[in-house]
Design an enzyme around this catalytic site. Structure first.
Site, PDB file in Angstrom:
ATOM      1  N   GLU A  25     -15.717  -4.445   4.793  1.00  0.00           N
ATOM      2  CA  GLU A  25     -16.902  -3.763   5.316  1.00  0.00           C
ATOM      3  C   GLU A  25     -18.087  -4.704   5.418  1.00  0.00           C
ATOM      4  OE1 GLU A  25     -14.812  -2.561   2.994  1.00  0.00           O
ATOM      5  OE2 GLU A  25     -13.992  -0.788   3.992  1.00  0.00           O
ATOM      6  N   ARG A  63     -19.707  -0.660   0.398  1.00  0.00           N
ATOM      7  CA  ARG A  63     -19.278  -2.062   0.283  1.00  0.00           C
ATOM      8  C   ARG A  63     -20.134  -3.004   1.141  1.00  0.00           C
ATOM      9  NH1 ARG A  63     -13.685  -2.914  -1.260  1.00  0.00           N
ATOM     10  NH2 ARG A  63     -13.620  -1.871  -3.259  1.00  0.00           N
ATOM     11  N   LYS A 102       7.060   0.024   5.101  1.00  0.00           N
ATOM     12  CA  LYS A 102       6.277   1.228   4.870  1.00  0.00           C
ATOM     13  C   LYS A 102       7.085   2.429   5.363  1.00  0.00           C
ATOM     14  CE  LYS A 102       1.402   2.352   5.152  1.00  0.00           C
ATOM     15  NZ  LYS A 102       0.051   1.813   5.283  1.00  0.00           N
TER      16      LYS A 102
HETATM   17  N1  HTL Z   1     -11.866   0.501   2.832  1.00  0.00           N
HETATM   18  C1  HTL Z   1     -11.863   0.429   1.475  1.00  0.00           C
HETATM   19  C2  HTL Z   1     -12.877  -0.429   0.776  1.00  0.00           C
HETATM   20  N2  HTL Z   1     -10.983   1.116   0.761  1.00  0.00           N
HETATM   21  C3  HTL Z   1     -10.071   1.890   1.364  1.00  0.00           C
HETATM   22  N3  HTL Z   1      -9.225   2.558   0.581  1.00  0.00           N
HETATM   23  C4  HTL Z   1     -10.022   1.983   2.761  1.00  0.00           C
HETATM   24  C5  HTL Z   1     -10.958   1.275   3.453  1.00  0.00           C
HETATM   25  C6  HTL Z   1      -9.067   2.899   3.488  1.00  0.00           C
HETATM   26  N4  HTL Z   1      -7.661   2.610   3.206  1.00  0.00           N
HETATM   27  C7  HTL Z   1      -6.847   3.376   2.403  1.00  0.00           C
HETATM   28  S1  HTL Z   1      -5.290   2.726   2.333  1.00  0.00           S
HETATM   29  C8  HTL Z   1      -5.687   1.459   3.393  1.00  0.00           C
HETATM   30  C9  HTL Z   1      -7.018   1.542   3.794  1.00  0.00           C
HETATM   31  C10 HTL Z   1      -7.637   0.626   4.752  1.00  0.00           C
HETATM   32  C11 HTL Z   1      -4.655   0.452   3.823  1.00  0.00           C
HETATM   33  C12 HTL Z   1      -4.185  -0.368   2.693  1.00  0.00           C
HETATM   34  O1  HTL Z   1      -3.207  -1.257   3.165  1.00  0.00           O
HETATM   35  P1  HTL Z   1      -2.292  -1.998   2.115  1.00  0.00           P
HETATM   36  O2  HTL Z   1      -1.365  -0.847   1.520  1.00  0.00           O
HETATM   37  O3  HTL Z   1      -1.499  -2.992   2.845  1.00  0.00           O
HETATM   38  O4  HTL Z   1      -3.130  -2.494   1.012  1.00  0.00           O
HETATM   39  P2  HTL Z   1      -0.167  -0.042   2.246  1.00  0.00           P
HETATM   40  O5  HTL Z   1      -0.711   1.287   2.643  1.00  0.00           O
HETATM   41  O6  HTL Z   1       0.861   0.107   1.196  1.00  0.00           O
HETATM   42  O7  HTL Z   1       0.325  -0.845   3.403  1.00  0.00           O
HETATM   43  C13 HTL Z   1      -7.160   4.604   1.711  1.00  0.00           C
HETATM   44  O8  HTL Z   1      -8.266   5.071   1.699  1.00  0.00           O
HETATM   45  C14 HTL Z   1      -6.111   5.339   0.990  1.00  0.00           C
END
Ligand code: HTL
Ligand code: MG
Length: 633
Positions: free
Chosen positions: A363, A391, A280
């Site tokens: 969630e 959710r 990242k």
């Molecule tokens: N809960 C839900 C249902 N959707 C979102 N988008 C979140 C919380 C908040 N959220 C993000 S990005 C993210 C979260 C928890 C992390 C995603 O990690 P992943 O991707 O490993 O999938 P990475 O960033 O490339 O490491 C946003 O709201 C943008």
């Protein structure tokens, strides 16, 4: 002129040679950093998938093939490559590009998204539709290791492994959700990387690659052999166990490998997961070193990136309050579904690690684990964003409310959220929570009120939902928990006298009301801090006073405070002139919330204008009533 400058359409990328793909990746990375420096946004995630983005566009034609990005926050590179380069500096701003993939924005965006973990189910559906129509396009889901912690992703995998449509799943594993990723699958993935066979496989993969870099036709069966080499059946791979072919892990910054595997996997039948390891923030030193801070960055100076400091936030006020309450009551827990930083819980997680739980992007699990804790006498607080609590809705009703359990919902980002836009607007929870029996719902207008409500919620028991907005707030005075105010549950507060027009707000719209009322003696202001139970006594008194009641809410009108108020009046057989200000029946896009509120008619200026016209109407009506009646002839 760089390679990027020469790309008129994404299909041009298919013709680039490996060396050009490398150059393109560098240029793309550079451009993403520049854009984010100017606009802020999801920098670290987008940097981590630069090579993957280039490889996907090299292998697929995204005008017909479907590439489904999970969450869609990592798609800055994808947007730049798909005709939106010129508009990138408008991203997340009023009228500009969305921060996530949005199908109305481009044919290259397969899904409108923003919430995590939906890509697998959506891609599964698309693959079924393709096969039903006998079409030949490819369907690929790109899902992060964080998003894979969500139940819907795992349930979709269960279906995909059962039905086995032809599709590719790229698992983009950077060991991070927003904070460090959690969960047993995460542990498994970390173990994979330290296995000696994996390291051997990585080496032999490279060799296989140099062997096989020649026209596609030759590869079919050899690719399968190479892929098989990457998989050790003795590793109890959970993806294989679910019926999905597993390839990897490979280095997700190695363009050659990415292109190679994507090309060959698309020739295979059934579903295949390509597990790639990325970093990242890749390529921007500060973001690599601190991907948590740089997950969602505000604007910065590229050459001298200062620490991204922030004023005191509502989230901090909650986190500090939770810390203090947990210190005096060892039954208090805080559960977050993957939002430690955003929910103000960094200090809490360090102060009370035994009573802190990050359940991943799940969630539903957050809410039902809280129910389990409460059933055994603990006092859980579920810290959750308004839009993500959607959710966990069934869980709130079925697992918490039915049992009338002592669970507190600490709802953050309630109201318009700004740059994140439609998918993240916290503007439905009053409507969807108000309908649930046993549950109290309130919104503080300042930090002392937040503390009083939180303390009161833990003390009285039963399900209580408290909500606050995104953004800054004045810190409360430094007081021990015993000295925090008590609050009279279910009561409203009259903050300003005035009986021609009474403005009724909650949370931040109380401030809107006070500002709009100014010092006009005809205009009163009420803080409707409890949305459930409502202060029926005060409400009926207001109705009987003959004042025009104006509700102001940073929430959809359907089912909000204004609706609640009309329900009470109707049931009591009372009538009053009620004007409801808030969000009409539309999705509100990304933009500046202050401006949006004015445009939607409930910002300070808009309310002031509305009040002036209501006062005008009233005095005109009064003049009509006062006029001497004409004598009859
Ligand atoms: N809960 C839900 C249902 N959707 C979102 N988008 C979140 C919380 C908040 N959220 C993000 S990005 C993210 C979260 C928890 C992390 C995603 O990690 P992943 O991707 O490993 O999938 P990475 O960033 O490339 O490491 C946003 O709201 C943008
Ligand atoms: Mg991740």
């Amino acid at each position: 002129m760089g390679v990027l400058d020469r790309i008129a359409k994404p299909q041009d990328i298919a013709r680039l040679r490996l060396a050009q793909l490398h150059t393109l990746s560098q240029e793309l990375r550079d451009e993403i950093i520049d854009v984010c420096a100017e606009t802020g946004g999801h920098l670290a995630s987008s940097l981590g998938v630069v090579e993957l983005t280039v490889a996907l566009h090299h292998v697929y034609d995204t005008a017909c093939d479907r590439v489904v990005w999970d969450v869609g926050h990592q798609t800055y590179g994808h947007k730049i490559l798909t005709g939106r380069r010129e508009r990138m500096r408008t991203i997340r701003r009023h009228g500009g590009l969305a921060g996530f993939t949005t199908s109305s924005e481009s044919e290259h965006d397969a899904l409108t998204v923003g919430h995590a973990s939906t890509s697998l189910a959506a891609a599964f559906g698309m693959a079924l539709a393709r096969d039903a129509r006998g079409d030949a396009y490819d369907v690929t889901a790109v899902i992060g290791d964080g998003a894979l912690t969500g139940g819907i992703a795992l349930a979709a995998l269960n279906q995909i492994g059962h039905v086995k449509p032809r599709m590719t799943i790229v698992l983009n594993d950077n060991e991070m959700s927003i904070s460090e990723n959690v969960g047993a699958i995460n542990t498994f993935m970390r173990q994979l990387q330290v296995q000696p066979w994996f390291q051997r496989a990585e080496r032999s993969g490279k060799e296989a690659l140099s062997d096989l870099w020649s026209p596609l036709a030759e590869f079919g069966s050899r690719a399968k052999t190479a892929a098989r080499r990457f998989f050790d059946p003795a590793s109890n791979n959970p993806f294989m166990a679910m019926g999905v072919r597993y390839v990897g892990p490979i280095d997700g910054h190695d363009l050659e490998q990415l292109v190679y595997y994507l090309r060959h996997i698309r020739e295979l039948d059934g579903p295949t997961m390509l597990h790639i390891i990325t970093r990242k923030g890749k390529g921007y030193e500060v973001a690599e070193a601190d991907p948590i801070t740089w997950h969602g960055a505000s604007t910065f100076d590229r050459l001298e990136p200062a620490a991204l400091g922030k004023a005191y936030q509502w989230s901090d006020a909650f986190g500090d309050s939770a810390c203090a309450l947990a210190a005096v009551d060892d039954r208090v827990w805080v559960i977050t579904p993957a939002m430690r930083e955003g929910s103000g819980l960094v200090a809490y997680s360090r102060a009370h690690p035994q009573r802190y739980l990050d359940v991943g992007i799940a969630e539903d699990v957050a809410v039902t684990s809280a129910a389990g804790l409460a059933l055994r006498g603990e006092k859980p607080i579920v810290a959750i964003y308004s839009s993500f609590l959607q959710r966990g809705y069934d869980q709130v009703i079925h697992d918490v409310s039915l049992e009338n359990l002592d669970v507190v919902f600490a709802i953050d980002r309630a109201g318009l959220v700004g740059g994140d836009g439609m998918t993240h607007q916290g503007v439905y929870d009053v409507a969807y929570l108000r309908a649930i029996p046993n549950l109290s719902l309130a919104m503080p207008r300042d930090v002392p009120q937040l503390r009083a409500m939180l303390k009161g919620a833990l003390r009285r028991g039963g399900p209580v939902a408290l909500r606050w907005p995104r953004g800054g707030v004045k810190p409360g005075p430094d007081l021990p928990v015993e000295a925090w105010d008590d609050i009279d549950w279910g009561t409203w507060e009259r903050l300003k006298a005035g009986d021609e027009v009474v403005l009724v707000g909650y949370g931040p719209t109380v401030g809107t009301a006070l500002a709009a009322a100014g010092d006009d003696p005809r205009v009163g202001v009420v803080d409707a801090r409890f949305l459930k139970p409502l202060d029926v006594t005060m409400l009926l008194a207001l109705a009987d006073s003959g004042a025009t009641l104006v509700t102001i809410e940073d929430h959809v009108l359907a089912g909000g405070l204004g609706s609640a108020l009309l329900e009470v009046l109707a049931d009591a057989g009372r009538s009053a002139r009620v004007v409801r200000l808030g969000i009409p029946d539309v999705h509100v896009e990304h933009g500046d919330p202050a401006r949006q509120r004015e445009e939607l008619g409930y910002g300070v200026e808009a309310v002031r204008a509305r009040v002036a016209s209501l006062l005008g109407e009233r005095s005109a009506a009064a003049r009509v009533v006062d006029m001497p009646q004409p004598t009859s002839v």
